[in-house]
Scaffold this motif. Structure first.
Motif, PDB file in Angstrom:
ATOM      1  N   HIS A   1       0.833  -1.201   0.000  1.00 45.73           N
ATOM      2  CA  HIS A   1       0.000   0.000   0.000  1.00 45.73           C
ATOM      3  C   HIS A   1       0.867   1.250   0.000  1.00 45.73           C
ATOM      4  CE1 HIS A   1      -2.200   3.247   2.112  1.00 45.73           C
ATOM      5  NE2 HIS A   1      -3.233   2.812   1.421  1.00 45.73           N
ATOM      6  N   HIS A   2       1.890   1.241   0.841  1.00 48.79           N
ATOM      7  CA  HIS A   2       2.737   2.423   0.942  1.00 48.79           C
ATOM      8  C   HIS A   2       3.485   2.681  -0.360  1.00 48.79           C
ATOM      9  CE1 HIS A   2       5.934   5.123   2.404  1.00 48.79           C
ATOM     10  NE2 HIS A   2       5.060   5.455   3.329  1.00 48.79           N
TER      11      HIS A   2
ATOM     12  N   ASP B   1       2.523   7.516  -2.919  1.00 51.90           N
ATOM     13  CA  ASP B   1       3.043   8.370  -3.988  1.00 51.90           C
ATOM     14  C   ASP B   1       1.905   8.891  -4.860  1.00 51.90           C
ATOM     15  OD1 ASP B   1       5.542   7.886  -3.045  1.00 51.90           O
ATOM     16  OD2 ASP B   1       6.310   6.892  -4.833  1.00 51.90           O
ATOM     17  N   ALA B   2       0.969   7.995  -5.146  1.00 55.95           N
ATOM     18  CA  ALA B   2      -0.158   8.400  -5.985  1.00 55.95           C
ATOM     19  C   ALA B   2      -1.016   9.457  -5.310  1.00 55.95           C
ATOM     20  CB  ALA B   2      -1.010   7.182  -6.327  1.00 55.95           C
ATOM     21  N   ALA B   3      -1.062   9.448  -3.974  1.00 56.52           N
ATOM     22  CA  ALA B   3      -1.855  10.448  -3.251  1.00 56.52           C
ATOM     23  C   ALA B   3      -1.379  11.851  -3.553  1.00 56.52           C
ATOM     24  CB  ALA B   3      -1.789  10.180  -1.748  1.00 56.52           C
TER      25      ALA B   3
ATOM     26  N   GLY C   1       2.618   9.093  -9.095  1.00 57.47           N
ATOM     27  CA  GLY C   1       2.652   7.661  -9.341  1.00 57.47           C
ATOM     28  C   GLY C   1       3.557   7.322 -10.505  1.00 57.47           C
ATOM     29  N   PRO C   2       3.721   6.037 -10.789  1.00 59.98           N
ATOM     30  CA  PRO C   2       4.648   5.603 -11.851  1.00 59.98           C
ATOM     31  C   PRO C   2       4.249   6.098 -13.235  1.00 59.98           C
ATOM     32  CG  PRO C   2       3.306   3.761 -11.045  1.00 59.98           C
ATOM     33  CD  PRO C   2       3.083   4.894 -10.105  1.00 59.98           C
TER      34      PRO C   2
ATOM     35  N   ARG D   1      -7.831  15.748  -1.171  1.00 57.52           N
ATOM     36  CA  ARG D   1      -7.917  14.381  -1.696  1.00 57.52           C
ATOM     37  C   ARG D   1      -6.775  13.529  -1.157  1.00 57.52           C
ATOM     38  NH1 ARG D   1      -9.633  17.021  -6.618  1.00 57.52           N
ATOM     39  NH2 ARG D   1      -7.449  17.124  -7.297  1.00 57.52           N
ATOM     40  N   ALA D   2      -5.588  14.126  -1.146  1.00 61.63           N
ATOM     41  CA  ALA D   2      -4.430  13.389  -0.658  1.00 61.63           C
ATOM     42  C   ALA D   2      -4.590  13.008   0.807  1.00 61.63           C
ATOM     43  CB  ALA D   2      -3.159  14.214  -0.849  1.00 61.63           C
ATOM     44  N   ALA D   3      -5.150  13.920   1.611  1.00 58.07           N
ATOM     45  CA  ALA D   3      -5.312  13.640   3.042  1.00 58.07           C
ATOM     46  C   ALA D   3      -6.198  12.421   3.267  1.00 58.07           C
ATOM     47  CB  ALA D   3      -5.894  14.862   3.750  1.00 58.07           C
ATOM     48  N   GLU D   4      -7.222  12.276   2.447  1.00 54.98           N
ATOM     49  CA  GLU D   4      -8.100  11.107   2.601  1.00 54.98           C
ATOM     50  C   GLU D   4      -7.356   9.821   2.239  1.00 54.98           C
ATOM     51  OE1 GLU D   4     -12.007  11.254   1.135  1.00 54.98           O
ATOM     52  OE2 GLU D   4     -12.323  13.358   1.613  1.00 54.98           O
ATOM     53  N   ILE D   5      -6.472   9.901   1.266  1.00 51.47           N
ATOM     54  CA  ILE D   5      -5.695   8.715   0.898  1.00 51.47           C
ATOM     55  C   ILE D   5      -4.646   8.427   1.960  1.00 51.47           C
ATOM     56  CG2 ILE D   5      -4.160   7.717  -0.830  1.00 51.47           C
ATOM     57  CD1 ILE D   5      -5.606   9.474  -2.923  1.00 51.47           C
ATOM     58  N   PHE D   6      -3.981   9.465   2.437  1.00 55.67           N
ATOM     59  CA  PHE D   6      -3.002   9.272   3.506  1.00 55.67           C
ATOM     60  C   PHE D   6      -3.644   8.615   4.725  1.00 55.67           C
ATOM     61  CE2 PHE D   6      -0.243  12.538   1.453  1.00 55.67           C
ATOM     62  CZ  PHE D   6       0.966  11.851   1.532  1.00 55.67           C
TER      63      PHE D   6
END
Length: 585
Positions: A379-380, A385-387, A391-392, A419-424
């Motif tokens: 997951h990490h 990274d995608a958050a 991403g790749p 959005r990133a905070a929700e993924i983090f």
């Protein structure tokens, strides 16, 4: 050639082996520990002692020494992502995200409710000397560093094993005859020699860690167990920095940096030093590089934890990614489970079959922890990274603009950060996994099931639900006993005896315990918890019985049997339960 006879031989003097020595000493089991190294670990390696392990250390008189030099959750209880440590550019030294972790910040209340002691950060090179000091004090002249195992064979008839031990310095050999062997050698010798296969993925990826000393006080944003760098300019400079003490916070002297070498030779000190400076954004940093280690991340578990008279523990039994910090902790919990069973068998109070429950109980836990660490690591690597948006699929030339967009003081920047905070937040399955750390239970083995269902686990492992269901850890609650405020877990003690907890109306269980203990030759201590002793009512909420019920607790603080209420024949009920647990039924 000298010959030594001992009930138990421990091969390996790392965290698991030294802990096993302490526990066996407390249980009155004679043993010999041999370790081929001249001293304890020179590398920090594992650095998180989770709450369950600290409870075990508390039970065996180790916790105070660990707490004295370890970092508290106030000092390490966050995980942070930032661009670089410092630098002159507009994207340097910026915090991307941070969250509470491992009992810190907003998590403290739930961790305090779960146990009498909190997690500690203490690298292995500082933890192992504490364990060694206690092991040597409790088992004088029988903890031998600088001694290696040369051979190990099971005696004819399977009544014991014969090992040849050699002094690394002098070459002198000693024959050791032991009833049982604990293989705590990280899988280097005993398991392979016995033909025990490791199942799983033996080579997930290679990792490199640099250990160095440097003064980062002017730039360090303290308070984390790990700080992840997501470099806004170059992917090959993304890494993770960890305080290694001995001072905690801004004045920390030693550090561990997981770094991608990307074609660099780890033996090229100048190249590694330059890479460290690049990652941190400190081109002129003065540092002393102590060691650079390359290691293979594995996800493997032994096909069997027992081979005849030999028991595999710790890394000899399971090796997983470092995510969630389950490796060393699982190993110490292995030997905590095994020690009391060896004591019961060696003393003659239980048949050898009791030792089969070690694998029945601990291998499923090892399998679960391996899978959880694998899931968290994957997951990490992919999701975090995608958050941020790197991403790749993002080409190198887009990397820096993505970061500018992330930090932009605009509605779009705010949306990207939200959005990133929700993924983090999904990272809590790694750094807030209190349910994984404390909630493991034994579904079969040295327990008497009562037909009830276990609590429903939280999908991300971030909730711990205490229960007295047989197989689970005895819930913690503060109670008054003998004029002192103690945890219910403290009532178990550090010896080989069982505990019977009774309620305000459970007087009949005291006579039952005396009869059961006499018949089965096993110590049983009865502790009634009155309504007055349960000062805040916390015990009544979790005890799982009425006032006339009782709980039989094993020496490793797990519930063995539960009587929800009064029994028609308490002595028969308790004797039958205890005999079943010990394998005498």
């Amino acid at each position: 050639m000298a010959t030594v006879e001992v009930p138990v031989l421990i091969v390996g003097g790392g965290g698991s082996g030294l802990s096993a020595s302490v526990f066996l000493s407390d249980h009155g089991v004679g043993h010999l520990l041999v370790e081929r190294r001249a001293d304890t670990s020179r590398l920090p390696k594992a650095h998180y002692v989770n709450q369950r392990t600290m409870e075990i250390f508390r039970q065996h008189g180790l916790a105070d020494d660990v707490l004295e030099i370890g970092a508290s959750p106030e000092q390490f209880g966050k995980v942070r992502w930032q661009t670089t440590l410092t630098g002159q550019g507009p994207l340097d030294g910026k915090v991307i995200h941070e969250m509470d972790a491992f009992g810190g910040g907003s998590l403290r209340e739930s961790y305090e409710a779960a146990g009498p002691v909190l997690p500690v950060k203490l690298p292995q090179l500082r933890l192992e000397p504490i364990l060694r000091k206690h092991a040597e004090a409790r088992n004088p002249d029988r903890v031998l560093f600088g001694h290696e195992l040369v051979s190990l064979v099971e005696d004819e008839g399977g009544e014991g094993v014969t090992a040849e031990i050699r002094s690394v310095e002098s070459g002198e050999t000693t024959t050791v005859k032991a009833g049982y062997v604990i293989a705590a050698d990280a899988g280097r010798t005993v398991g392979p020699a016995l033909g025990v296969k490791m199942e799983g993925l033996p080579a997930l990826f290679d990792a490199t860690t640099a250990y160095f000393s440097a003064d980062l006080s002017a730039h360090w944003n303290e308070g984390t167990i790990i700080t992840w760098f997501l470099n806004p300019y170059r992917a090959d400079l993304s890494s993770a920095l960890i305080e290694m003490g001995p001072t905690w916070g801004k004045n920390c002297e030693e550090w561990g940096l997981h770094l991608p070498l990307m074609g660099l030779d780890r033996n090229d000190e100048q190249a590694v030093t330059t890479r460290i400076r690049e990652i941190l954004g400190l081109p002129e940093l003065e540092l002393t590089l102590h060691e650079v280690t390359s290691w293979t991340v594995e996800a493997v578990i032994a096909e069997s934890y027992r081979k005849g008279r030999v028991f595999l523990v710790g890394d000899a039994a399971h090796r997983q990614p470092p995510a969630v910090g389950l490796g060393l902790n699982t190993g110490i919990q292995d030997v905590h489970n095994l020690a009391w069973k060896l004591a019961a068998v060696v003393s003659g109070n239980a048949p050898d079959a009791l030792l089969d429950t070690y694998e029945a109980e601990r291998r499923p836990v090892g399998q679960f922890n391996l899978g959880w660490a694998m899931s968290a690591a994957a997951h990490h690597q992919v999701v975090i990274d995608a958050a941020v948006g790197i991403g790749p699929h993002v080409p190198p030339e887009r990397r820096t603009p993505v970061f500018f967009g992330y930090f932009a003081p605009s509605p779009m920047g705010a949306a990207q950060r939200a959005r990133a905070a929700e993924i983090f937040a999904t990272h809590r399955g790694e750094c807030q996994a209190i349910g994984v750390e404390n909630g493991f239970a034994y579904m079969q083995g040295a327990v008497v099931p009562d037909g009830t269902r276990p609590p429903l686990p939280a999908p991300l492992g971030d909730v711990y639900t205490p229960t007295t269901r047989p197989g689970h850890l005895l819930p913690h609650a503060w109670v008054e006993q003998g004029g002192a405020r103690v945890s219910t877990q403290d009532l178990v003690g550090s010896g080989p005896g069982f505990l019977l907890l009774t309620g305000p109306d459970g007087a009949a269980w005291a006579d039952a315990a005396a009869l059961a203990a006499e018949k089965l030759a096993v110590p049983v201590t009865v502790v009634p918890i009155s309504a007055e002793a349960d000062t805040d009512g916390a015990w009544q909420q979790v005890r799982g019985t009425d006032g006339a019920g009782a709980l039989l607790v094993r020496p490793d603080q797990h519930v063995a049997w539960r009587a929800a209420g009064a029994a028609e024949d308490p002595a028969s009920a308790l004797t039958e339960a205890l005999a079943t647990v010990l394998g005498q039924a």
